[in-house]
Design an enzyme around this catalytic site. Sequence first.
Site, PDB file in Angstrom:
ATOM      1  N   SER C 334       0.812  -1.221   0.000  1.00 57.24           N
ATOM      2  CA  SER C 334       0.000   0.000   0.000  1.00 57.24           C
ATOM      3  C   SER C 334       0.841   1.265   0.000  1.00 57.24           C
ATOM      4  O   SER C 334       1.924   1.314   0.609  1.00 57.24           O
ATOM      5  CB  SER C 334      -0.891   0.030   1.248  1.00 57.24           C
ATOM      6  N   HIS C 432      -7.434  -0.699   5.964  1.00 56.09           N
ATOM      7  CA  HIS C 432      -6.989  -2.087   6.146  1.00 56.09           C
ATOM      8  C   HIS C 432      -7.106  -2.528   7.606  1.00 56.09           C
ATOM      9  O   HIS C 432      -7.375  -3.693   7.885  1.00 56.09           O
ATOM     10  CB  HIS C 432      -5.558  -2.259   5.636  1.00 56.09           C
TER      11      HIS C 432
END
Lengths: 502, 502, 502, 502
Positions: C334, C432
């Site tokens: 990410s 997340h």
Amino acid sequence: MISQRLIFAFRSSTRCWRHPIAFVEARKRGGWRCFSTPVCSRGSPVMEEILARVVAPLPTYETRDKAPPPPESNSLEFMHFYKSLDMEDKLSLLTKLSQDFGVDHKSVSELAVKLLDTQIRDLATILQAEDRLRYSLIPRYRQLLSHISRVEGGVKFLVDLRTDLLEIISSKASDSPQIRDLNSTLKSLLSEWFSVGLLKLERITWQSPCDILQKISQYEAVHPVRNWTDLKRRVGPYRRCYAFTHAAMPGEPLVVLHVALTEEISNNIQGIVREFSTLDAEEDVNKINAAVFYSISSTQAGLQGVELGNYLIKRVVRELQSEFPHMCQFSSLSPIPGFTSWLQGLLNQCRKEGRGLELLSEQEWREVEQATDCAPGMAAMDALRKLIGTGEWMRSERLSLLLEPVLMRLCAWYLYGEKRRGYALNPVANFHLQNGATMWRLNWHADTSPRGMANSCGIMVNYRYFLSETSHNSALYLQNKVITASEQVLSLVSQFQKNSKL
Amino acid sequence: MISQRLIFAFRSSTRCWRHPIAFVEARKRGGWRCFSTPVCSRGSPVMEEILARVVAPLPTYETRDKAPPPPESNSLEFMHFYKSLDMEDKLSLLTKLSQDFGVDHKSVSELAVKLLDTQIRDLATILQAEDRLRYSLIPRYRQLLSHISRVEGGVKFLVDLRTDLLEIISSKASDSPQIRDLNSTLKSLLSEWFSVGLLKLERITWQSPCDILQKISQYEAVHPVRNWTDLKRRVGPYRRCYAFTHAAMPGEPLVVLHVALTEEISNNIQGIVREFSTLDAEEDVNKINAAVFYSISSTQAGLQGVELGNYLIKRVVRELQSEFPHMCQFSSLSPIPGFTSWLQGLLNQCRKEGRGLELLSEQEWREVEQATDCAPGMAAMDALRKLIGTGEWMRSERLSLLLEPVLMRLCAWYLYGEKRRGYALNPVANFHLQNGATMWRLNWHADTSPRGMANSCGIMVNYRYFLSETSHNSALYLQNKVITASEQVLSLVSQFQKNSKL
Amino acid sequence: MISQRLIFAFRSSTRCWRHPIAFVEARKRGGWRCFSTPVCSRGSPVMEEILARVVAPLPTYETRDKAPPPPESNSLEFMHFYKSLDMEDKLSLLTKLSQDFGVDHKSVSELAVKLLDTQIRDLATILQAEDRLRYSLIPRYRQLLSHISRVEGGVKFLVDLRTDLLEIISSKASDSPQIRDLNSTLKSLLSEWFSVGLLKLERITWQSPCDILQKISQYEAVHPVRNWTDLKRRVGPYRRCYAFTHAAMPGEPLVVLHVALTEEISNNIQGIVREFSTLDAEEDVNKINAAVFYSISSTQAGLQGVELGNYLIKRVVRELQSEFPHMCQFSSLSPIPGFTSWLQGLLNQCRKEGRGLELLSEQEWREVEQATDCAPGMAAMDALRKLIGTGEWMRSERLSLLLEPVLMRLCAWYLYGEKRRGYALNPVANFHLQNGATMWRLNWHADTSPRGMANSCGIMVNYRYFLSETSHNSALYLQNKVITASEQVLSLVSQFQKNSKL
Amino acid sequence: MISQRLIFAFRSSTRCWRHPIAFVEARKRGGWRCFSTPVCSRGSPVMEEILARVVAPLPTYETRDKAPPPPESNSLEFMHFYKSLDMEDKLSLLTKLSQDFGVDHKSVSELAVKLLDTQIRDLATILQAEDRLRYSLIPRYRQLLSHISRVEGGVKFLVDLRTDLLEIISSKASDSPQIRDLNSTLKSLLSEWFSVGLLKLERITWQSPCDILQKISQYEAVHPVRNWTDLKRRVGPYRRCYAFTHAAMPGEPLVVLHVALTEEISNNIQGIVREFSTLDAEEDVNKINAAVFYSISSTQAGLQGVELGNYLIKRVVRELQSEFPHMCQFSSLSPIPGFTSWLQGLLNQCRKEGRGLELLSEQEWREVEQATDCAPGMAAMDALRKLIGTGEWMRSERLSLLLEPVLMRLCAWYLYGEKRRGYALNPVANFHLQNGATMWRLNWHADTSPRGMANSCGIMVNYRYFLSETSHNSALYLQNKVITASEQVLSLVSQFQKNSKL
């Protein structure tokens, strides 16, 4: 191969020349009509005029790649005209087509002479001469057939036209050699168009279009589908149904294979098509060890001789192996059409010739006499014939026990020993043996339906596919006419031989 | 516009024998390699051994329907082996295949003798003899090709193999007559497999799989697609894109036709492929009166000679008529590849032979001299050649006005008057005339892209399809070599003839 | 969730109120226009008249099941009218809608009084009173929204309308509490319509429609797709691309997840989106041990707050597990948007407050001074800010080595320690962590693209999904605001804390 | 014709509380079982424990957007557990769920107090208070239902669960007001999920999956499908069959509409479902002037009250108009369930009360007496009752002629004049009148099947859809309870009124 014959049996009522009664029936239903109609009398000028118009002359050898395709309307006109004819006129038309628009024999002769003249010359000249000769051997009507295949519905039309041709030939409505040539030209074209690379394997399920499933149901010639629940079961859990379809005949299954997924190779058809009651069961992969091909049907009589069933079995085996990697038993469970009538014929003959002992041992005859309460000799033979004809013995345990060894060894002989031009007489056997299967196991009480009793005294047979051996077996059978069979079968055969002193 | 030839031009860099430079390039890219590789030397025993194994002998005439198909592994082995070869070895293999596994000439001769002997006998015997002869004329390798078509990817393999054969023949890498025979056998098989009844018409839209659209983009040989927006426009409003696909080669468009839907027949290609800016417009059916075929490309070199484009145009016309029942104008807008180089050749020759007046009138030459500020005679000719070579005249209005009548009448002559074996020299013209189109209108300033200037001085031509006349025109052209043309074209041709005193 | 924010970053140029410059740009492009247009002035009688017509009054409680749905034309008229408005007028319309067609407060009060009166009575009466109260709390416009959802294109219209509402709210163009209520009513309706049972998971491949692939390409906000080859790679071997679609918005991917299938969890994005060169490779299943989610994008700003991404990851994990049963490593790779600007802010502040030692140790500062050849103190701070601002340090190995530990521990703190209302400040982290992932590994030199350098000094982070722990982690985070992190992350955090004496 | 009620009639044998006999039957078939089973006794701790676990508490108002969705396993566990219960335990479970996991009344009261306190404050505060109150009115179990909808098969589960709830309520197995609340909460959720924008219109043909066609056949409640040929006809030429399906319940038609395409509006059902013999006909578009909706069935009892049929008719009208632009006659041909039993009831009552003259005129009674050869008064009434009960009059032309005017005017009154809460008592009439249809024509001898005779003395009615008037009619009916009817109907009604002196 199994298929076409069976289908033929199934459809025999539509053949008008051979079976006068069926013919009358067919006429009533608007099928083949054998009397001339006002529409078009045989050899009418209309017919000649149409043929002259639609069957274009072959281009010369030189311009063969330059010739424009004839207008589509030619093909459509021919198709429309042909469909409007009754059977008698169809025969006239096909006869005329095959006679007047075939090969130009004179031109063939001339080119043959030229070819022989060239033999001293160089290779290029020879090849040229051969190519010209080859071209001259193409019947003029081949082009018409080719162009028909290109219009919508054309391929299906030609398949149906070939059905007519086969009907004409087998019913002996015509014995014209040109008709035979037309048939063989059409067959070779169909073989190209239905070459396996162009076929599509489809799995048929309860999610398939109703239209397809209805056809599957109608085409099932081996174990007729009784109703929609029956049909649903044949595409449900523990069953697979596959068909080949073709781009030019959408929605039309060409050859259909029904498979049962079982724990072991089935010895009984009722267990597959009747008693099975797990319509909504979930398949348990651990219970699936064998694939039993219990029905294969060709649907298009016009594709007789165009190999499809063979390829379908091979493709399905591949499909199943990818779904069940551990699966290694593949076998048919096949009917034995013709066994009972062969047996009756044999009994008749033995009766006439007084050779009863070739069929049953003295001991066996005695038991028949006792069981049927009849006198020895002729009377026992008649009693036996009657038993077999009616299937009554089934209801008596004593008779069943008595007849089992007799019928099993006779049936083994029928399958293994009876030949036609060196190949198995039984068409189903011939089909699977060509494919390289092994004649593996005869099963007693395997099909106790009236049909099964009438065909083969309830006996069925497994042709087993040992994948590593099929191509060897196939060659052996086709080239050397050798049948590969299991010990069970061979032992039954040898019992028969011992008895009959063959 | 027509396909195979252009595709060939497009792919010419892959032909190694004819163009040494392209060849070197190709080698670098891992394409055709012309030196022997360690894998397999020409005529190696490996090759012979493999061929002997995979090319099964033809069954005898009697057993021809009884022969089992060879195992699939034969076909797969051949395919795998062939693909592993470099070009030189492929040539060896194909040569060997065509020579050693072709027709048995001796047997042909014998059967020809027999046929001639039978001439006095009955028809059935003659037909028999002919059929045997026909069978003997089938090359043994034909069976291999047939079986290859049946395995997965087999048809595509054979199409590509024929691409190689055509390459070999056109590059004169081999002049073996057997190779030619192999090519023609394969072509006739492909013609059956790609017969139009087996093809599927697909309309390509922005909803089609990316994979297909990428191929459409790559295959577009006529007006190259510059980017994805360009491609989107070609399948967007006021455009149609159709392709034939085939069941045996899924996802592979075989021949692609691009159509613009316009108010009137277009006289300019930039208006179609460039300036059009209505990507998101809604089609207004009232503005759609004409269908302009502005690009047709065959994608498979190996299908050369297998008629597809012709059928695609016909099918698309039918499709469009059902979508737009009022539509009645159908025309191509076609490039004229080869015009400029033909013209340069002509100028060269006239210069050598001092026949300048055959091309331009005295008055025209004078204007050229003035406009280019050069001396008369040779100098003017050179100036003209240079102008045409560079396309510089485009930028000068004066020169444009001067050259328009000159180039238009020369181009009309090039298209209408220049022949090869009696048919139009220009391949695009030949394609549309075979289809029955009329040479309808030459358009000045129709393709001002560099490519258009270089090919044809910016001129394009419409071949118009008058539906009621195409089949008559087609026959006229193919049989009598007569070109149907409009008054505009004929008038330009006659101006040329008057000037050149032809 | 990551998504919407990122998408917002991506689309920020369309927000006109907040960013005056972007606004002017947007105006030019025909986007939001902020001046009144002649079509419809704010609060015009037209507007009132239309609303009065199309927003039907709520049926009484008694007739609520008897009311006929209003004619579809009402919905269509509202949609058409709304689309024709510029932004200013849209704001007027929505304000009016939310104010004049909301809840009837008087009636609510009355029913609340009644409810309180009933408290002594029986349960059935209480339930009745509650139900009446509940019904009275439904804003009148809710019905309009519901009916719009039923016409073609209605759901998409409402998603876009909510995009406008969010824009209005976030840009502070309006601070009306009724607008907020309208937004929350619409959000709760959208949540029902986009409930996961109604979503369809689609795998996107190169065989998917071009239209979809183009959208996938446009929506990719995390690592922009450069061209079609790039796109082809993202759906090619060793890659998976999944999207949720919805029956009411066909052909419109709602949230898109890109996955790389790798040998181990990737620590570098260029290896995934750039250097990979196996476009035509066959996937080797033995080389696939990990699934790396390297991009997830919501495509519909109007679905902000409607949980989709979370469910998509879960579905994809299930999908991958069924394709690769042995796979057990699932992780994101990410970006860390906002780290660099957070760091610059921190540096600024420390510079002002002279607290440099909280960021770097004395030793580190010295090295910075030496490396940048500057004076200590402020000057060093300025030098460091400049280095980070330009990303120049990347080119010097010395600086790189020096900065790695510094930036890594600062970044770990940014992700782990910086909070907003108790949850992670960084939106990607928050997304997340809500899903139950573990903050697993910071990766140095993981995204060296200009974008990666500008966002996060080239650092990226893996959020790892240990499937057996996600639901526990998720609850821990959401309820107790506890972040689960690996030892690497915790150790970096503690280095930061030690240094900064936090 | 209208759906849910009929379906209910159709399925009434599954309702165990109301009809003891049906109940016993159902028990045998393994349906509802009403005795406690060992699996789970009512109010067992198991049940409580499970509910406590799977029904998560509502998040606080503040954290309502922050709450993580509960694990999917909760939903699955509840579904699994519920399905394992017998009916009695289901009732216990649902009772418990609705009582213990509903709204927190105390909290509602408190918030209501707060809201009333805020009335003097600013609008934002009021809106806040309302929103909190609204949130507090959400029953806790609503979340569980919402989450169940998200797992595979969840929506179908909830539809079936609502079927149970409706059964419980209508059978009076429970009269708990909380159960009613649960039902209404579930209904409102289902209404959102089955909103029309999410439904897909599918045309059902013989090419549709067998699975769908089998369901269509089973669900047909109005004119039962007798066999597959019957079914094939209903999807064949001159017929259309449409269904709504929903993404969350694939392969499951929700509401099915059968249409006949005719020359004029049909007055007879046998002509549609029986005598029609053009299974293989080609439709002649010139013979298609009217669309007759002859059957509409809802298939999911659990969707009662969720408007689908209405929308389906509208969509189908649009579909047909685009296929047949010239078509302008749209009408139902509907059964009149309940007419006969209403009439018998009326006769009984009149007999008791001696008010025979309100039904038949003196003249008519005389004719009845003569025809049935009975005494006047009671005896005639009994004779008439018997005639109607057995349908015997059908076989006598004299009785038919005599009864036609009588039954037609009584039936017109039944449809037009008999009300329930002001709306038409007959459910089919009520359905079409709500949709805005006109009560257009009563048809004598329209359904002479035993079912048709038993239901409505063979009478059927057309509800005609004049498209330009439906929305006006609908509003008139729903708001003012006014029935729009044709002159024929009104004239029959007034004949009735004249006679009965109403």
